[in-house]
Design an enzyme around this catalytic site. Sequence first.
Site, mmCIF file in Angstrom:
data_model
loop_
_atom_site.group_PDB
_atom_site.id
_atom_site.type_symbol
_atom_site.label_atom_id
_atom_site.label_comp_id
_atom_site.label_asym_id
_atom_site.label_seq_id
_atom_site.Cartn_x
_atom_site.Cartn_y
_atom_site.Cartn_z
ATOM 1 N N ARG A 190 0.756 -11.368 5.983
ATOM 2 C CA ARG A 190 2.202 -11.574 5.814
ATOM 3 C C ARG A 190 3.024 -11.017 6.970
ATOM 4 O O ARG A 190 4.214 -11.294 7.079
ATOM 5 C CB ARG A 190 2.665 -10.942 4.497
ATOM 6 N N ARG B 20 23.304 15.165 -9.053
ATOM 7 C CA ARG B 20 23.069 13.732 -8.843
ATOM 8 C C ARG B 20 22.977 13.021 -10.192
ATOM 9 O O ARG B 20 22.239 13.446 -11.085
ATOM 10 C CB ARG B 20 21.774 13.501 -8.055
ATOM 11 N N HIS C 74 -5.770 -13.822 10.919
ATOM 12 C CA HIS C 74 -4.762 -12.776 10.731
ATOM 13 C C HIS C 74 -5.187 -11.407 11.269
ATOM 14 O O HIS C 74 -4.560 -10.402 10.957
ATOM 15 C CB HIS C 74 -4.395 -12.678 9.251
ATOM 16 N N PRO D 269 0.829 -1.203 0.000
ATOM 17 C CA PRO D 269 0.000 0.000 0.000
ATOM 18 C C PRO D 269 0.868 1.260 0.000
ATOM 19 O O PRO D 269 1.832 1.358 0.756
ATOM 20 C CB PRO D 269 -0.799 -0.133 1.299
ATOM 21 N N GLU D 270 0.534 2.193 -0.879
ATOM 22 C CA GLU D 270 1.290 3.434 -0.985
ATOM 23 C C GLU D 270 0.487 4.572 -0.354
ATOM 24 O O GLU D 270 -0.540 4.342 0.290
ATOM 25 C CB GLU D 270 1.623 3.705 -2.453
#
Length: 270
Positions: A109, A152, A90, A2-3
Amino acid sequence: MPELPEVETTVRGLIRYLEGERIARLTLNRQDLRRPFPEGLVQAMTGATVTTLGRRAKYGLIHIDRGSTMIFHLGMSGRWRIEPSQIEKHDHLVLETGSGHVLALNDARRFGSVDLVDTAALDSWPPFAAIGPEPLGDGLTPRHLQQAFAARIAPIKQLLLDQRIVAGLGNIYVCEALHRAGIRPDKEAGAVSLAALKRLVPAIQEVLTESIAAGGSTIRDYAQPSGELGYFASAWQVYGREGDPCACGSPVQRFVQGGRSTFWCAKCQK
């Protein structure tokens, strides 16, 4: 994983069930996720009132009236289940409120995490002390990126994923934002012009805002607290679309950067 939009969507989903509520009971159904639950978490949360909720980068924040904040990270598969009909294998942390709401943090997980931090010290908490500005806040500007990228030679996509430069950006939304801004993902960051960065900042903000409005992107296990799936994936222009035509007609291409798949259009992105 998830972002930012998925975490923001999660927090917004939790607000109506937790904000202003007293925590009547907090139950831990195991001792750890990615790392052990904080010592004293149950005692600190039980009987406390949730004052506000928020988000920093990819972390959700539950502030309580005892001067502490419970911080959660969803890891790879974490999600909050609201009013579950039964507690599942879970569901590792379960909150019950004084008005009878039940919320379960489910993480098959166990790559997620839960921390308890003094609210006044949040900015100095090590994971937060090191990260850059929020992409939807005033701190993300073309000048900020120009300074961060100066001299960079690393690819711009890799640096946008660096949480020290911008907080909360992940692979999906960086691919999509670079496509919208017309910037090659493998271009040396220091060589990207200010004009291009002026396209990139609003592109980042637009793709995140649109995804939040759509409930996030559903990948593997992610779902909103309501159980609904995010549907922003249907609006992806390049991510996960290798071989499909871009809006310009050219095929979307894929290559691997830093162990992650990068999707882009060679015609649109220069």
